[in-house]
Design a protein around this motif. Structure first.
Motif, PDB file in Angstrom:
ATOM      1  N   GLN A   1      -5.394   6.655  -7.896  1.00  0.00           N
ATOM      2  CA  GLN A   1      -4.046   6.469  -8.430  1.00  0.00           C
ATOM      3  C   GLN A   1      -3.052   7.389  -7.717  1.00  0.00           C
ATOM      4  OE1 GLN A   1      -5.416   6.522 -12.870  1.00  0.00           O
ATOM      5  NE2 GLN A   1      -3.341   5.710 -12.813  1.00  0.00           N
TER       6      GLN A   1
ATOM      7  N   ALA B   1       0.836  -1.210   0.000  1.00  0.00           N
ATOM      8  CA  ALA B   1       0.000   0.000   0.000  1.00  0.00           C
ATOM      9  C   ALA B   1       0.865   1.252   0.000  1.00  0.00           C
ATOM     10  CB  ALA B   1      -0.938  -0.003   1.198  1.00  0.00           C
TER      11      ALA B   1
ATOM     12  N   VAL C   1      -1.403  -2.432 -10.076  1.00  0.00           N
ATOM     13  CA  VAL C   1      -2.458  -3.228 -10.718  1.00  0.00           C
ATOM     14  C   VAL C   1      -2.639  -2.760 -12.157  1.00  0.00           C
ATOM     15  CG1 VAL C   1      -4.943  -3.724 -10.740  1.00  0.00           C
ATOM     16  CG2 VAL C   1      -3.684  -3.783  -8.577  1.00  0.00           C
TER      17      VAL C   1
ATOM     18  N   SER D   1      -2.594   5.841  -4.105  1.00  0.00           N
ATOM     19  CA  SER D   1      -2.269   4.429  -3.885  1.00  0.00           C
ATOM     20  C   SER D   1      -1.275   3.860  -4.894  1.00  0.00           C
ATOM     21  CB  SER D   1      -3.552   3.591  -3.933  1.00  0.00           C
ATOM     22  OG  SER D   1      -3.246   2.221  -3.848  1.00  0.00           O
TER      23      SER D   1
ATOM     24  N   ALA E   1      -5.909  -2.904  -3.048  1.00  0.00           N
ATOM     25  CA  ALA E   1      -6.364  -2.275  -4.287  1.00  0.00           C
ATOM     26  C   ALA E   1      -7.784  -2.642  -4.698  1.00  0.00           C
ATOM     27  CB  ALA E   1      -5.403  -2.612  -5.431  1.00  0.00           C
TER      28      ALA E   1
ATOM     29  N   GLU F   1     -11.157  -0.835  -3.201  1.00  0.00           N
ATOM     30  CA  GLU F   1     -11.371   0.549  -3.624  1.00  0.00           C
ATOM     31  C   GLU F   1     -11.655   0.663  -5.116  1.00  0.00           C
ATOM     32  OE1 GLU F   1      -9.438   3.907  -1.255  1.00  0.00           O
ATOM     33  OE2 GLU F   1      -7.893   2.337  -1.312  1.00  0.00           O
ATOM     34  N   LEU F   2     -10.950  -0.103  -5.924  1.00  0.00           N
ATOM     35  CA  LEU F   2     -11.213  -0.060  -7.366  1.00  0.00           C
ATOM     36  C   LEU F   2     -12.640  -0.506  -7.677  1.00  0.00           C
ATOM     37  CD1 LEU F   2      -7.857  -1.417  -8.805  1.00  0.00           C
ATOM     38  CD2 LEU F   2      -8.890   0.791  -9.338  1.00  0.00           C
TER      39      LEU F   2
ATOM     40  N   ALA G   1      -0.136   0.951  -4.911  1.00  0.00           N
ATOM     41  CA  ALA G   1      -0.540  -0.418  -5.241  1.00  0.00           C
ATOM     42  C   ALA G   1      -1.518  -0.444  -6.407  1.00  0.00           C
ATOM     43  CB  ALA G   1      -1.147  -1.104  -4.020  1.00  0.00           C
ATOM     44  N   VAL G   2      -2.416   0.524  -6.462  1.00  0.00           N
ATOM     45  CA  VAL G   2      -3.374   0.590  -7.569  1.00  0.00           C
ATOM     46  C   VAL G   2      -2.637   0.788  -8.885  1.00  0.00           C
ATOM     47  CG1 VAL G   2      -5.202   2.017  -8.583  1.00  0.00           C
ATOM     48  CG2 VAL G   2      -5.358   1.285  -6.204  1.00  0.00           C
ATOM     49  N   ASN G   3      -1.612   1.616  -8.876  1.00  0.00           N
ATOM     50  CA  ASN G   3      -0.837   1.803 -10.103  1.00  0.00           C
ATOM     51  C   ASN G   3      -0.147   0.508 -10.506  1.00  0.00           C
ATOM     52  OD1 ASN G   3      -1.530   4.529 -10.572  1.00  0.00           O
ATOM     53  ND2 ASN G   3      -0.194   5.105  -8.886  1.00  0.00           N
TER      54      ASN G   3
END
Length: 193
Positions: A103, A30, A112, A106, A71, A74-75, A108-110
């Motif tokens: 983005q 995270a 993904v 986070s 991730a 929230e996504l 971690a989202v990037n």
């Protein structure tokens, strides 16, 4: 993944190790993204890197174990919220704005969006779900005359990947600059209205 998926069959000390690894991985990923060194996860969990491989099979298994926390939730909430908005323009603007905000916050989202761990089945499922929503959103936006006819689901996906790459490799700009650029993106893909 080895026996991390069945914690009831583990000895109590092994079960504690698995729990510590999951907590540490969620925190490290995270904070620093999915490409953070596994040595850092091991150090935070106070285990050896070999223990991560023994319990999770490596990075992909570890990402599978924590992707919901770092991730996916929230996504999927952003997608779910966008689907509740009846106005196509509002749906596009809310989704793109919320995704770019996530983005920014986070790493971690990037990871993904950049598919940094293609061996993670859960990560790849999340990517496929996002791509399907992009196709749905663009089809609805174009049908409502909100999006320019030239805008494709691939374009929307590329914009999210471009943002992820910029944040991953270029650093975080001041928030006001980032938000201004989100406006440029929305103004570029949406017809005036």
């Amino acid at each position: 993944m080895t026996d991390a998926g069945a914690p009831s069959t583990l000895r109590s000390d092994a079960r504690r190790n698995v729990d510590r690894i999951r907590v540490a991985a969620a925190e490290v990923f995270a904070d620093r993204g999915l490409s953070a060194p596994l040595e850092d996860v091991a150090a935070a969990a106070k285990v050896s890197k070999a223990t991560i491989f023994n319990r999770f099979g490596g990075r992909a298994g570890l990402v599978d174990a924590v992707i919901d926390d770092v991730a996916a939730k929230e996504l999927l909430e952003i997608i779910g919220h966008a689907r509740t908005i009846s106005d196509a323009r509002g749906r596009v603007r809310a989704y793109v704005g919320a995704l770019r905000d996530l983005q920014y916050r986070s790493p971690a989202v990037n990871g993904v969006l950049l598919r940094q761990v293609p061996g993670s089945e859960a990560l790849m499922d999340l990517c496929r779900e996002g791509e399907a929503f992009h196709a749905e959103l663009v089809a609805q936006g174009r049908a409502a005359g909100v999006l320019a006819d030239e805008v494709t689901a691939g374009d929307l996906h590329a914009l999210t990947v471009d943002g992820a790459l910029a944040l991953e490799h270029g650093g975080r700009p001041p928030r006001a600059d980032y938000d201004r650029r989100t406006g440029f993106i929305l103004d570029g893909i949406c017809r005036p209205g």
